[in-house]
Motif scaffolding. Sequence first.
Motif, PDB file in Angstrom:
ATOM      1  N   MET A  26      -5.798 -55.628 -12.297  1.00  0.00           N
ATOM      2  CA  MET A  26      -6.434 -56.241 -13.466  1.00  0.00           C
ATOM      3  C   MET A  26      -7.869 -56.600 -13.121  1.00  0.00           C
ATOM      4  N   ALA A  27      -8.788 -55.708 -13.489  1.00  0.00           N
ATOM      5  CA  ALA A  27     -10.216 -55.959 -13.227  1.00  0.00           C
ATOM      6  C   ALA A  27     -10.916 -56.165 -14.556  1.00  0.00           C
ATOM      7  N   MET A  28     -10.431 -57.152 -15.285  1.00  0.00           N
ATOM      8  CA  MET A  28     -10.963 -57.425 -16.630  1.00  0.00           C
ATOM      9  C   MET A  28     -11.168 -58.911 -16.811  1.00  0.00           C
ATOM     10  N   ALA A  29     -11.716 -59.271 -17.963  1.00  0.00           N
ATOM     11  CA  ALA A  29     -11.878 -60.693 -18.255  1.00  0.00           C
ATOM     12  C   ALA A  29     -10.503 -61.371 -18.179  1.00  0.00           C
ATOM     13  N   PRO A  30     -10.441 -62.561 -17.584  1.00  0.00           N
ATOM     14  CA  PRO A  30      -9.148 -63.210 -17.324  1.00  0.00           C
ATOM     15  C   PRO A  30      -8.326 -63.523 -18.565  1.00  0.00           C
ATOM     16  N   ASN A  31      -8.976 -63.617 -19.734  1.00  0.00           N
ATOM     17  CA  ASN A  31      -8.173 -63.924 -20.927  1.00  0.00           C
ATOM     18  C   ASN A  31      -7.220 -62.783 -21.283  1.00  0.00           C
ATOM     19  N   PHE A  32      -7.376 -61.622 -20.646  1.00  0.00           N
ATOM     20  CA  PHE A  32      -6.470 -60.493 -20.927  1.00  0.00           C
ATOM     21  C   PHE A  32      -5.305 -60.417 -19.941  1.00  0.00           C
ATOM     22  N   PHE A  33      -5.369 -61.165 -18.839  1.00  0.00           N
ATOM     23  CA  PHE A  33      -4.372 -61.000 -17.764  1.00  0.00           C
ATOM     24  C   PHE A  33      -2.939 -61.173 -18.280  1.00  0.00           C
ATOM     25  N   ALA A  34      -2.728 -62.256 -19.045  1.00  0.00           N
ATOM     26  CA  ALA A  34      -1.359 -62.547 -19.515  1.00  0.00           C
ATOM     27  C   ALA A  34      -0.882 -61.462 -20.482  1.00  0.00           C
ATOM     28  N   THR A  35      -1.781 -61.023 -21.367  1.00  0.00           N
ATOM     29  CA  THR A  35      -1.425 -59.979 -22.340  1.00  0.00           C
ATOM     30  C   THR A  35      -0.996 -58.707 -21.614  1.00  0.00           C
ATOM     31  N   ILE A  36      -1.779 -58.316 -20.605  1.00  0.00           N
ATOM     32  CA  ILE A  36      -1.438 -57.081 -19.889  1.00  0.00           C
ATOM     33  C   ILE A  36      -0.078 -57.228 -19.210  1.00  0.00           C
ATOM     34  N   ALA A  37       0.111 -58.360 -18.535  1.00  0.00           N
ATOM     35  CA  ALA A  37       1.379 -58.546 -17.802  1.00  0.00           C
ATOM     36  C   ALA A  37       2.564 -58.472 -18.759  1.00  0.00           C
ATOM     37  N   SER A  38       2.434 -59.106 -19.933  1.00  0.00           N
ATOM     38  CA  SER A  38       3.597 -59.107 -20.827  1.00  0.00           C
ATOM     39  C   SER A  38       3.844 -57.707 -21.399  1.00  0.00           C
ATOM     40  N   HIS A  39       2.786 -56.948 -21.657  1.00  0.00           N
ATOM     41  CA  HIS A  39       2.995 -55.580 -22.152  1.00  0.00           C
ATOM     42  C   HIS A  39       3.559 -54.664 -21.071  1.00  0.00           C
ATOM     43  N   LEU A  40       3.178 -54.899 -19.837  1.00  0.00           N
ATOM     44  CA  LEU A  40       3.733 -54.056 -18.763  1.00  0.00           C
ATOM     45  C   LEU A  40       5.252 -54.206 -18.731  1.00  0.00           C
ATOM     46  N   SER A 100       7.190 -55.530 -21.520  1.00  0.00           N
ATOM     47  CA  SER A 100       7.835 -55.158 -22.784  1.00  0.00           C
ATOM     48  C   SER A 100       7.826 -53.640 -22.992  1.00  0.00           C
ATOM     49  N   GLU A 101       6.798 -52.963 -22.502  1.00  0.00           N
ATOM     50  CA  GLU A 101       6.748 -51.500 -22.682  1.00  0.00           C
ATOM     51  C   GLU A 101       7.307 -50.773 -21.458  1.00  0.00           C
ATOM     52  N   ALA A 102       7.919 -51.534 -20.561  1.00  0.00           N
ATOM     53  CA  ALA A 102       8.665 -50.983 -19.411  1.00  0.00           C
ATOM     54  C   ALA A 102       7.826 -50.042 -18.536  1.00  0.00           C
ATOM     55  N   LEU A 103       6.667 -50.517 -18.091  1.00  0.00           N
ATOM     56  CA  LEU A 103       5.832 -49.671 -17.228  1.00  0.00           C
ATOM     57  C   LEU A 103       6.201 -49.795 -15.743  1.00  0.00           C
ATOM     58  N   LEU A 104       7.023 -50.785 -15.427  1.00  0.00           N
ATOM     59  CA  LEU A 104       7.421 -50.926 -14.021  1.00  0.00           C
ATOM     60  C   LEU A 104       8.520 -49.915 -13.723  1.00  0.00           C
ATOM     61  N   THR A 105       8.510 -49.372 -12.528  1.00  0.00           N
ATOM     62  CA  THR A 105       9.490 -48.342 -12.188  1.00  0.00           C
ATOM     63  C   THR A 105      10.684 -48.956 -11.449  1.00  0.00           C
ATOM     64  N   GLU A 106      11.749 -48.162 -11.379  1.00  0.00           N
ATOM     65  CA  GLU A 106      12.964 -48.630 -10.695  1.00  0.00           C
ATOM     66  C   GLU A 106      13.007 -48.125  -9.257  1.00  0.00           C
ATOM     67  N   ASP A 107      12.277 -47.034  -9.003  1.00  0.00           N
ATOM     68  CA  ASP A 107      12.502 -46.334  -7.735  1.00  0.00           C
ATOM     69  C   ASP A 107      11.347 -46.447  -6.733  1.00  0.00           C
ATOM     70  N   GLY A 108      10.377 -47.311  -6.963  1.00  0.00           N
ATOM     71  CA  GLY A 108       9.297 -47.464  -5.987  1.00  0.00           C
ATOM     72  C   GLY A 108       8.833 -48.899  -5.999  1.00  0.00           C
ATOM     73  N   PHE A 109       7.687 -49.176  -5.351  1.00  0.00           N
ATOM     74  CA  PHE A 109       7.181 -50.554  -5.439  1.00  0.00           C
ATOM     75  C   PHE A 109       6.368 -50.728  -6.718  1.00  0.00           C
ATOM     76  N   ASN A 110       6.344 -51.961  -7.209  1.00  0.00           N
ATOM     77  CA  ASN A 110       5.505 -52.342  -8.339  1.00  0.00           C
ATOM     78  C   ASN A 110       4.704 -53.553  -7.902  1.00  0.00           C
ATOM     79  N   ARG A 111       3.393 -53.408  -7.827  1.00  0.00           N
ATOM     80  CA  ARG A 111       2.567 -54.520  -7.355  1.00  0.00           C
ATOM     81  C   ARG A 111       1.408 -54.731  -8.318  1.00  0.00           C
ATOM     82  N   LEU A 112       0.992 -55.984  -8.390  1.00  0.00           N
ATOM     83  CA  LEU A 112      -0.091 -56.354  -9.289  1.00  0.00           C
ATOM     84  C   LEU A 112      -1.202 -57.022  -8.493  1.00  0.00           C
TER      85      LEU A 112
END
Length: 493
Positions: A118-132, A134-146
């Motif tokens: 997340m290299a954006m204005a901080p007011n977007f951090f929470a929005t991005i995290a929640s969409h990641l 709700s839209e299931a961008l995290l994977t099951e078979d590898g690492f997921n790091r933020l």
Amino acid sequence: MSKEISAVITLFGGSGDLAQRKLYPALFGLYRRGVLKDHFAVIGTARRPWSDEHYRDIVREAVCDDSIEATAQASAFASHFYYQSHDVTDAAHYTTLKELAAQLDEQYAVGGNRLFYMAMAPNFFATIASHLKSEALLTEDGFNRLIIEKPFGHDYASAAALNASITATFDERQIYRIDHYLGKEMAQAILGLRFGNPLLRGVWHKDYIHDIQITLAEAVGVEERAGYYETSGALRDMVQNHVMQLLAYLTMDEPSALTPEAVHEVKARAFDQLHRYTEAEVAANFVRGQYTAATIAGTAIPGYREEDGVAQQSMTETFVAGRILTDAPAFAGVPIFIRTGKRLTRKSTQVTVTFKPQAAGLFGAQPANTLTIYVEPSEGFSLELNGQALGQTNVLEPEELRFRHDPAAAKAAPEAYERLINDALHGDQTNFNHWNELAQTWRYVDVILAAWAKDETMPTYAAGTMGPDAATALLERDGHHWFWQPTRIQMAD
Ligand SMILES: NC(=O)c1ccc[n+]([C@@H]2O[C@H](COP(=O)([O-])OP(=O)(O)OC[C@H]3O[C@@H](n4cnc5c(N)ncnc54)[C@H](OP(=O)(O)O)[C@@H]3O)[C@@H](O)[C@H]2O)c1
């Protein structure tokens, strides 16, 4: 550096200043060292409608230095970059991002690993995290790091709210809260100096230490960041994070191992043990200031309130000095003086530990021994000891033993962002902020902010000086003085 890592790296803010100045060169450094090689892809996202080709041109431009070798490698490196126009507030776009990541995962045989930055204005951090989530961008078979940029919150309450929204998607072990000072060569080297030298280890204690001083001086003004700085100020921008992290390295107990868990444990304890002032005590222990206009080397420098984007009556501090105490048994009563500011005389980040001077003895009273750690722009350290003057005499004189990393070698060593992204790719959280650390540093800073909010005075200092007079008086009233003076002849910066 370490072994090759496979990952799809999604960069929110792919067209931004940080990405172009720091992140692409850092990723390129990892590519040249073989940490990123064949099995990686970077998805850059931002709203502007760039093509992959244009994006790759931007990346190439950001990483090319003058060497022919770098130019040749840059094209191969940039071919791993893909651009996705995306408004982070629009849920539908995350589906496109997810599909692109899956396609690149297969194309580069990445194995499900995801790094989100997340290299954006901080007011977007929470929005991005929640969409990641709700839209299931995290994977099951590898690492997921933020990796999440600073500022992490505006005060304790906002930091806690942000943390709650991020931890709804990522657990603490997946979150890498960046403080790029923790990636700096000489910030990391503090641990080696402190814990790798019996000579220093034996005297790193209140019985021997007179004071500790941390200076983060900037020569530049607010530049084009006034919009952000007006809502931040020096205390939030520098003290809550960078100064506090250096302070922790200087005062924490020895960790049982160089593991993230062990280091975070002692750091968190160091922050727990900070002596918290009441609001009434703040005025006696913290000084703020704002720079005013001056002419430096023939150039007229505007005052802070005259800068573009700054309110005429702004109460944002561009300078802070403080006297910090800790209740840690090993350092109780040792003042830790900190100062940071914009438009100071010279850029320098350095730490000095002054040991208690010898008051009497065979050679009588002697100047204090000091250890100075140069964090930037020079990287090294120096030790002042009293040595006998040349000739048949018993007179002692302070002598400075200096070590400076060779500038060419230092330039070739990985830069802070490269180290930190390398750590995140390898799952090493040691040099990142644990939530406990941020919570405590915000609590500490909140009291100062609350006291200042009720104070209508704003001391000033002329641009090009080392802050308001009160910052000198803060030390002198107890018989201390700022060790580093910009005029002092020391290791060349
Ligand atoms: N720059 C530095 O040296 C520096 C240093 C330390 C920390 N940081 C931190 O790093 C972060 C980024 O800073 P920066 O200086 O790179 O900021 P910046 O130059 O303003 O970049 C912001 C990025 O966000 C994108 N963006 C804005 N709104 C968007 C939206 N609704 N959807 C998608 N993308 C959007 C912008 O591109 P579009 O306009 O095309 O959408 C741009 O790529 C901040 O948290 C900052 O505090 C920066």
